[in-house]
Design an enzyme around this catalytic site. Sequence first.
Site, PDB file in Angstrom:
ATOM      1  N   HIS A  52       0.847  -1.189   0.000  1.00  0.00           N
ATOM      2  CA  HIS A  52       0.000   0.000   0.000  1.00  0.00           C
ATOM      3  C   HIS A  52       0.885   1.242   0.000  1.00  0.00           C
ATOM      4  CE1 HIS A  52       1.147   0.353   4.161  1.00  0.00           C
ATOM      5  NE2 HIS A  52       0.652  -0.845   4.427  1.00  0.00           N
TER       6      HIS A  52
HETATM    7  P1  TYD Z   1      -1.481  -2.489   7.984  1.00  0.00           P
HETATM    8  O1  TYD Z   1      -0.836  -1.152   8.007  1.00  0.00           O
HETATM    9  O2  TYD Z   1      -2.512  -2.739   6.935  1.00  0.00           O
HETATM   10  O3  TYD Z   1      -0.358  -3.615   7.919  1.00  0.00           O
HETATM   11  P2  TYD Z   1       0.495  -4.108   6.665  1.00  0.00           P
HETATM   12  O4  TYD Z   1       0.518  -2.991   5.709  1.00  0.00           O
HETATM   13  O5  TYD Z   1       1.851  -4.423   7.200  1.00  0.00           O
HETATM   14  O6  TYD Z   1      -0.155  -5.308   6.116  1.00  0.00           O
HETATM   15  O7  TYD Z   1      -2.090  -2.764   9.424  1.00  0.00           O
HETATM   16  C1  TYD Z   1      -2.626  -4.017   9.792  1.00  0.00           C
HETATM   17  C2  TYD Z   1      -3.711  -3.797  10.804  1.00  0.00           C
HETATM   18  O8  TYD Z   1      -3.206  -3.166  11.979  1.00  0.00           O
HETATM   19  C3  TYD Z   1      -4.850  -2.930  10.298  1.00  0.00           C
HETATM   20  O9  TYD Z   1      -6.064  -3.535  10.657  1.00  0.00           O
HETATM   21  C4  TYD Z   1      -4.722  -1.635  11.048  1.00  0.00           C
HETATM   22  C5  TYD Z   1      -3.933  -1.990  12.288  1.00  0.00           C
HETATM   23  N1  TYD Z   1      -2.984  -0.923  12.646  1.00  0.00           N
HETATM   24  C6  TYD Z   1      -3.307  -0.059  13.675  1.00  0.00           C
HETATM   25  O10 TYD Z   1      -4.387  -0.140  14.294  1.00  0.00           O
HETATM   26  N2  TYD Z   1      -2.416   0.915  14.013  1.00  0.00           N
HETATM   27  C7  TYD Z   1      -1.237   1.063  13.366  1.00  0.00           C
HETATM   28  O11 TYD Z   1      -0.434   1.970  13.708  1.00  0.00           O
HETATM   29  C8  TYD Z   1      -0.929   0.180  12.274  1.00  0.00           C
HETATM   30  C9  TYD Z   1       0.353   0.319  11.503  1.00  0.00           C
HETATM   31  C10 TYD Z   1      -1.831  -0.791  11.963  1.00  0.00           C
END
Ligand code: TYD
Length: 137
Positions: A52
Amino acid sequence: MLEKPQIIDLPKILDRRGNLSFIEGAGKHIPFTIRRTYWIYDVPGGEVRGGHAYRTNREFVVALSGSFDVVLHDGIQEYRYHLNRSYYGLYVPEMMWRSMENFSTNSLALVLSSTDYNAEDYIRDFDVFKTIRKNEK
Ligand code: TYD
């Protein structure tokens, strides 16, 4: 003009008792004030995190333990960084497509962020990302 990704060396206090590095919050060692910290750990072999871009959030990524690759794309070109030391990190400006992969066993990725978590800041469709980047130039 959007910024470019950049490896940034951190202070390193060498000591026979063990080395020490640090980052201060207010834009002293990295180009933004730290607003949020998260870390990625227990990644099963072969898994990929991310996939993303953020519209506004900027990040600094450090391999506190082990190693992994950060793969960035600016809509035209891919950049791949192998992080494997805790005394430097990768600055990722906003509007970069980003994945993290190739995590070694027991690796620990520390991520410092410039904004609070905001689901609306994410761009999760690569074609949408490319279109926005193209229109920014
Ligand atoms: P995401 O940023 O989509 O992870 P990746 O890109 O590594 O796959 O985050 C995964 C989940 O964690 C999503 O449901 C949101 C939650 N999250 C938070 O609540 N706070 C945060 O600071 C981050 C980075 C993620």
